[in-house]
Design a protein around this motif. Sequence first.
Motif, PDB file in Angstrom:
ATOM      1  N   ILE A 131       0.792  -1.234   0.032  1.00  0.00           N
ATOM      2  CA  ILE A 131       0.011  -0.199   0.061  1.00  0.00           C
ATOM      3  C   ILE A 131       0.893   1.134   0.054  1.00  0.00           C
ATOM      4  O   ILE A 131       0.672   2.356  -0.750  1.00  0.00           O
ATOM      5  N   ILE A 132       1.827   1.488   0.841  1.00  0.00           N
ATOM      6  CA  ILE A 132       2.899   2.212   0.885  1.00  0.00           C
ATOM      7  C   ILE A 132       3.426   2.487  -0.479  1.00  0.00           C
ATOM      8  O   ILE A 132       3.320   3.795  -1.095  1.00  0.00           O
ATOM      9  N   LEU A 133       3.743   1.433  -1.066  1.00  0.00           N
ATOM     10  CA  LEU A 133       4.268   1.635  -2.554  1.00  0.00           C
ATOM     11  C   LEU A 133       3.356   1.924  -3.538  1.00  0.00           C
ATOM     12  O   LEU A 133       3.608   2.850  -4.273  1.00  0.00           O
ATOM     13  N   ILE A 134       2.030   1.659  -3.373  1.00  0.00           N
ATOM     14  CA  ILE A 134       1.238   2.021  -4.202  1.00  0.00           C
ATOM     15  C   ILE A 134       0.874   3.565  -4.088  1.00  0.00           C
ATOM     16  O   ILE A 134       1.063   4.433  -4.980  1.00  0.00           O
ATOM     17  N   LEU A 135       0.997   4.336  -2.938  1.00  0.00           N
ATOM     18  CA  LEU A 135       0.825   5.424  -2.809  1.00  0.00           C
ATOM     19  C   LEU A 135       1.955   6.368  -3.129  1.00  0.00           C
ATOM     20  O   LEU A 135       1.800   7.507  -3.700  1.00  0.00           O
ATOM     21  N   ALA A 136       3.106   5.656  -3.179  1.00  0.00           N
ATOM     22  CA  ALA A 136       4.385   6.217  -3.863  1.00  0.00           C
ATOM     23  C   ALA A 136       4.250   6.593  -4.907  1.00  0.00           C
ATOM     24  O   ALA A 136       4.705   7.617  -5.848  1.00  0.00           O
ATOM     25  N   VAL A 137       3.663   5.428  -5.696  1.00  0.00           N
ATOM     26  CA  VAL A 137       3.878   5.669  -7.173  1.00  0.00           C
ATOM     27  C   VAL A 137       2.589   6.540  -7.585  1.00  0.00           C
ATOM     28  O   VAL A 137       2.814   7.402  -8.563  1.00  0.00           O
ATOM     29  N   GLY A 138       1.585   6.476  -6.952  1.00  0.00           N
ATOM     30  CA  GLY A 138       0.548   7.602  -7.094  1.00  0.00           C
ATOM     31  C   GLY A 138       1.137   8.890  -6.974  1.00  0.00           C
ATOM     32  O   GLY A 138       0.659   9.821  -7.994  1.00  0.00           O
ATOM     33  N   ILE A 139       1.681   9.206  -6.121  1.00  0.00           N
ATOM     34  CA  ILE A 139       2.479  10.536  -5.767  1.00  0.00           C
ATOM     35  C   ILE A 139       3.094  10.942  -6.806  1.00  0.00           C
ATOM     36  O   ILE A 139       3.303  12.105  -7.438  1.00  0.00           O
ATOM     37  N   GLU A 140       4.218  10.125  -7.234  1.00  0.00           N
ATOM     38  CA  GLU A 140       5.114  10.118  -8.366  1.00  0.00           C
ATOM     39  C   GLU A 140       4.307  10.536  -9.670  1.00  0.00           C
ATOM     40  O   GLU A 140       4.828  11.382 -10.452  1.00  0.00           O
ATOM     41  N   CYS A 141       3.258   9.908  -9.809  1.00  0.00           N
ATOM     42  CA  CYS A 141       2.377  10.053 -11.128  1.00  0.00           C
ATOM     43  C   CYS A 141       2.054  11.659 -11.406  1.00  0.00           C
ATOM     44  O   CYS A 141       1.984  12.080 -12.195  1.00  0.00           O
ATOM     45  N   PHE A 142       1.767  12.236  -9.960  1.00  0.00           N
ATOM     46  CA  PHE A 142       1.369  13.655  -9.967  1.00  0.00           C
ATOM     47  C   PHE A 142       2.541  14.483 -10.568  1.00  0.00           C
ATOM     48  O   PHE A 142       2.327  15.405 -11.203  1.00  0.00           O
ATOM     49  N   HIS A 143       3.740  14.032 -10.174  1.00  0.00           N
ATOM     50  CA  HIS A 143       5.001  14.990 -10.383  1.00  0.00           C
ATOM     51  C   HIS A 143       5.084  14.707 -11.894  1.00  0.00           C
ATOM     52  O   HIS A 143       5.747  15.549 -12.713  1.00  0.00           O
ATOM     53  N   VAL A 144       4.964  13.432 -12.301  1.00  0.00           N
ATOM     54  CA  VAL A 144       5.225  13.354 -13.953  1.00  0.00           C
ATOM     55  C   VAL A 144       3.995  14.096 -14.595  1.00  0.00           C
ATOM     56  O   VAL A 144       4.460  14.531 -15.779  1.00  0.00           O
ATOM     57  N   ILE A 145       3.003  13.913 -14.217  1.00  0.00           N
ATOM     58  CA  ILE A 145       1.824  14.762 -14.907  1.00  0.00           C
ATOM     59  C   ILE A 145       2.176  16.286 -14.886  1.00  0.00           C
ATOM     60  O   ILE A 145       2.224  17.020 -16.070  1.00  0.00           O
ATOM     61  N   ALA A 146       2.580  16.616 -13.727  1.00  0.00           N
ATOM     62  CA  ALA A 146       3.031  18.336 -14.005  1.00  0.00           C
ATOM     63  C   ALA A 146       4.130  18.545 -14.749  1.00  0.00           C
ATOM     64  O   ALA A 146       4.383  19.829 -15.129  1.00  0.00           O
ATOM     65  N   GLN A 147       5.016  17.576 -15.125  1.00  0.00           N
ATOM     66  CA  GLN A 147       6.227  17.906 -15.825  1.00  0.00           C
ATOM     67  C   GLN A 147       5.707  17.290 -17.523  1.00  0.00           C
ATOM     68  O   GLN A 147       6.852  17.748 -18.245  1.00  0.00           O
ATOM     69  N   LEU A 148       4.594  17.066 -17.673  1.00  0.00           N
ATOM     70  CA  LEU A 148       4.577  16.718 -18.902  1.00  0.00           C
ATOM     71  C   LEU A 148       4.689  17.838 -19.958  1.00  0.00           C
ATOM     72  O   LEU A 148       5.137  17.497 -21.026  1.00  0.00           O
ATOM     73  N   PHE A 188       7.113  17.320 -23.435  1.00  0.00           N
ATOM     74  CA  PHE A 188       6.717  17.591 -24.940  1.00  0.00           C
ATOM     75  C   PHE A 188       7.428  18.835 -25.410  1.00  0.00           C
ATOM     76  O   PHE A 188       7.481  18.796 -26.709  1.00  0.00           O
ATOM     77  N   SER A 189       7.859  19.756 -24.716  1.00  0.00           N
ATOM     78  CA  SER A 189       8.743  20.738 -25.256  1.00  0.00           C
ATOM     79  C   SER A 189      10.119  20.546 -25.546  1.00  0.00           C
ATOM     80  O   SER A 189      10.923  21.266 -25.681  1.00  0.00           O
ATOM     81  N   ASN A 190      10.550  19.187 -25.401  1.00  0.00           N
ATOM     82  CA  ASN A 190      12.057  18.571 -25.410  1.00  0.00           C
ATOM     83  C   ASN A 190      13.007  19.373 -24.261  1.00  0.00           C
ATOM     84  O   ASN A 190      14.161  19.238 -24.738  1.00  0.00           O
ATOM     85  N   GLU A 191      12.468  19.644 -23.438  1.00  0.00           N
ATOM     86  CA  GLU A 191      13.353  19.991 -22.286  1.00  0.00           C
ATOM     87  C   GLU A 191      13.989  19.069 -21.400  1.00  0.00           C
ATOM     88  O   GLU A 191      15.075  19.194 -20.905  1.00  0.00           O
ATOM     89  N   VAL A 192      13.209  17.892 -21.528  1.00  0.00           N
ATOM     90  CA  VAL A 192      13.485  16.613 -20.793  1.00  0.00           C
ATOM     91  C   VAL A 192      13.943  15.687 -21.870  1.00  0.00           C
ATOM     92  O   VAL A 192      13.122  15.499 -22.826  1.00  0.00           O
ATOM     93  N   PRO A 193      15.141  14.845 -21.864  1.00  0.00           N
ATOM     94  CA  PRO A 193      15.345  13.878 -22.571  1.00  0.00           C
ATOM     95  C   PRO A 193      14.714  12.822 -22.628  1.00  0.00           C
ATOM     96  O   PRO A 193      13.885  12.425 -21.564  1.00  0.00           O
ATOM     97  N   LEU A 194      14.640  11.914 -23.700  1.00  0.00           N
ATOM     98  CA  LEU A 194      13.628  10.991 -23.928  1.00  0.00           C
ATOM     99  C   LEU A 194      14.142   9.702 -22.738  1.00  0.00           C
ATOM    100  O   LEU A 194      13.226   9.053 -21.997  1.00  0.00           O
ATOM    101  N   SER A 195      15.581   9.821 -22.239  1.00  0.00           N
ATOM    102  CA  SER A 195      16.113   8.745 -21.547  1.00  0.00           C
ATOM    103  C   SER A 195      15.573   8.869 -19.968  1.00  0.00           C
ATOM    104  O   SER A 195      15.052   8.032 -19.321  1.00  0.00           O
TER     105      SER A 195
END
Length: 129
Positions: free
Chosen positions: A21-38, A42-49
């Motif tokens: 459950i803790i790991l699922i919550l951590a993945v969920g929180i990290e998803c919000f960080h990834v969505i914020a960085q979308l 898309f503007s090629n500021e972050v490398p594909l790697s």
Amino acid sequence: MKKINEFCIKLLHWIEAIMAIILILAVGIECFHVIAQLPSFFSNEVPLSDVLSYVFNFIIAIEFVRMLLIHSMESVTEVLIFAIARSIIVGHPEAISLLFEILCIFLLLMARKHFLLQTDLEKENEEDQ
């Protein structure tokens, strides 16, 4: 003594479930960080790697949670395969490391095909009879 063993086993299952459950919550929180960085993805500021690294980390975390909850050798091999594949794709290994990592994936897939899946089929046949 048997009741103590049963209690310890139940306690360990609960601890594993809590960790999952803790790991699922951590993945969920990290998803919000990834969505914020979308937008920066898309503007090629972050490398594909970096994007691939995020995706593989999510996949490995999800497979790890599944491994904690299911307790099967197949889930363990899948976690290992994803972890090695992440290392190959994101890590940019040298030639000898790449060879060993590909060999490891091949061996895990062969073990999964010839050992794990056959035992699962044998269990199904026993249950049918």
